[in-house]
Design an enzyme around this catalytic site. Structure first.
Site, PDB file in Angstrom:
ATOM      1  CG  ASP A  15      -2.105   0.922   1.096  1.00  0.00           C
ATOM      2  OD1 ASP A  15      -2.403   1.360  -0.034  1.00  0.00           O
ATOM      3  OD2 ASP A  15      -2.737   1.232   2.130  1.00  0.00           O
ATOM      4  CG  HIS A  32      -0.087   2.268  -9.316  1.00  0.00           C
ATOM      5  ND1 HIS A  32      -0.340   1.821  -8.048  1.00  0.00           N
ATOM      6  CD2 HIS A  32      -1.154   3.043  -9.665  1.00  0.00           C
ATOM      7  CE1 HIS A  32      -1.516   2.289  -7.643  1.00  0.00           C
ATOM      8  NE2 HIS A  32      -2.024   3.047  -8.605  1.00  0.00           N
ATOM      9  CG  LEU A 126      10.257 -16.520  -4.198  1.00  0.00           C
ATOM     10  CD1 LEU A 126       9.645 -16.554  -2.804  1.00  0.00           C
ATOM     11  CD2 LEU A 126      11.109 -15.257  -4.339  1.00  0.00           C
TER      12      LEU A 126
HETATM   13  C1  IPE Z   1      -5.236  -2.888  -0.453  1.00  0.00           C
HETATM   14  O1  IPE Z   1      -4.963  -1.539  -0.555  1.00  0.00           O
HETATM   15  C2  IPE Z   1      -5.217  -3.524  -1.813  1.00  0.00           C
HETATM   16  C3  IPE Z   1      -3.910  -3.634  -2.451  1.00  0.00           C
HETATM   17  C4  IPE Z   1      -2.760  -3.283  -1.937  1.00  0.00           C
HETATM   18  C5  IPE Z   1      -3.934  -4.209  -3.770  1.00  0.00           C
HETATM   19  P1  IPE Z   1      -6.148  -0.456  -0.675  1.00  0.00           P
HETATM   20  O2  IPE Z   1      -5.475   0.861  -0.773  1.00  0.00           O
HETATM   21  O3  IPE Z   1      -7.057  -0.840  -1.777  1.00  0.00           O
HETATM   22  O4  IPE Z   1      -6.920  -0.658   0.705  1.00  0.00           O
HETATM   23  P2  IPE Z   1      -7.841   0.332   1.529  1.00  0.00           P
HETATM   24  O5  IPE Z   1      -8.867   0.861   0.578  1.00  0.00           O
HETATM   25  O6  IPE Z   1      -6.958   1.417   2.063  1.00  0.00           O
HETATM   26  O7  IPE Z   1      -8.404  -0.509   2.625  1.00  0.00           O
HETATM   27  C1  IPE Z   2      -1.534   0.263  -3.418  1.00  0.00           C
HETATM   28  O1  IPE Z   2      -1.318   1.627  -3.448  1.00  0.00           O
HETATM   29  C2  IPE Z   2      -1.657  -0.321  -4.806  1.00  0.00           C
HETATM   30  C3  IPE Z   2      -3.002  -0.755  -5.180  1.00  0.00           C
HETATM   31  C4  IPE Z   2      -4.062  -0.760  -4.421  1.00  0.00           C
HETATM   32  C5  IPE Z   2      -3.168  -1.222  -6.543  1.00  0.00           C
HETATM   33  P1  IPE Z   2      -2.532   2.653  -3.430  1.00  0.00           P
HETATM   34  O2  IPE Z   2      -2.856   3.003  -4.836  1.00  0.00           O
HETATM   35  O3  IPE Z   2      -3.645   2.141  -2.622  1.00  0.00           O
HETATM   36  O4  IPE Z   2      -1.851   3.893  -2.715  1.00  0.00           O
HETATM   37  P2  IPE Z   2      -2.534   4.917  -1.692  1.00  0.00           P
HETATM   38  O5  IPE Z   2      -3.127   4.102  -0.593  1.00  0.00           O
HETATM   39  O6  IPE Z   2      -3.561   5.671  -2.473  1.00  0.00           O
HETATM   40  O7  IPE Z   2      -1.404   5.767  -1.234  1.00  0.00           O
HETATM   41 MG    MG Z   3      -4.153   2.317  -0.640  1.00  0.00          MG
END
Ligand code: IPE
Ligand code: IPE
Ligand code: MG
Length: 237
Positions: A15, A32, A126
């Site tokens: 995240d 990303h 792995l």
């Molecule tokens: C969880 O992150 C999903 C992934 C890392 C793919 P999100 O950013 O979607 O989760 P929430 O919305 O903060 O719970």
């Molecule tokens: C996690 O990073 C990646 C995915 C959920 C695909 P986020 O895109 O959720 O990043 P934040 O939480 O907005 O910083």
């Molecule tokens: Mg997120």
């Protein structure tokens, strides 16, 4: 670094890509992209420490709520990730696995993933389990149908109770072992529908580091944390 126990399965909620990009005045997509580089680093360090299984939360069943442009960018990067890294990943002895529902994933994405799984299927060092269109609720619910379909195919009775062993055989993650260590980056302390069944006894490690900044030291800190835990699984020490 000396460790007594190495987790057999680490699950990572990657995240903070969006926040990383916003902090630098960049587009979320750039976050990303940097996130994909962090996956390369993680896999290399995991190989070094002989960690046999890593699950990576790349796209959840809830992430479809995001703007279509961001969704397309994420899947575009995933396809690019496989195209540019498959040879090196294969050469390193990494096996690619997919966990998640296949519906909703485009033909292009499915083709790439299936190809990557086929090429790497004999690799033993792995397993990198990419969780894509993955949701813990969806997995558990759809698993009942998979269990019943398997029983029907074997002409077995449908109403005898399901044992955990039978249930686990049809989970998307099968044959991976339960999660020993669950890591979530970017400060949030929640599970967001990730590997609910498999994480029943996972040790949880939270760090404020944003996923694109996660590197060798970050994983080593998580491994040290895991090494210091006394796991009881409901029993007594
Ligand atoms: C969880 O992150 C999903 C992934 C890392 C793919 P999100 O950013 O979607 O989760 P929430 O919305 O903060 O719970
Ligand atoms: C996690 O990073 C990646 C995915 C959920 C695909 P986020 O895109 O959720 O990043 P934040 O939480 O907005 O910083
Ligand atoms: Mg997120």
């Amino acid at each position: 670094m000396k460790l007594h126990t190495i987790p057999a399965h680490i699950a990572v909620i990657m995240d903070g890509n969006g926040r990383w990009a916003e902090n630098q005045g960049k587009k979320r997509t750039e976050g990303h992209r940097e996130g994909a580089n962090a996956i390369d680093r993680l896999l290399d360090v995991a190989l070094e420490y002989k960690i046999p299984n890593i699950s990576l939360y790349a796209f959840s069943t809830e992430n479809w709520k995001r703007p279509i442009t961001e969704i397309q960018a994420i899947f575009g990067l995933l396809v690019e990730f496989i195209e540019t890294r498959l040879d090196t990943i294969h050469a390193k002895g990494i096996r690619i696995h997919h966990s998640g529902a296949r519906n909703k994933l485009s033909k292009t994405v499915l083709k790439k993933i299936d190809h990557a799984m086929a090429v790497t299927k004999k690799n033993k060092k792995l397993t990198a389990n990419f969780c894509l269109n993955y949701g813990g609720h969806e997995e558990i619910l759809s698993n009942f149908s998979r269990v019943m379909a398997a029983r029907k195919a074997k002409k077995e009775t449908l109403d005898k109770p399901i044992s955990p062993k039978e249930f686990e055989k049809y989970l998307y993650t099968s044959p991976l072992p339960p999660v020993d260590l669950l890591i979530r980056t970017a400060g949030e302390q929640r599970i967001s529908n990730f590997l609910l069944w498999q994480s029943a006894y996972a040790e949880m490690y939270f760090t404020s580091t944003l996923w694109p900044d996660f590197g060798r030291t970050s994983l080593e800190e998580a491994l040290l944390f895991f090494d210091s835990r006394k796991r009881k699984f409901g029993g007594l020490l």
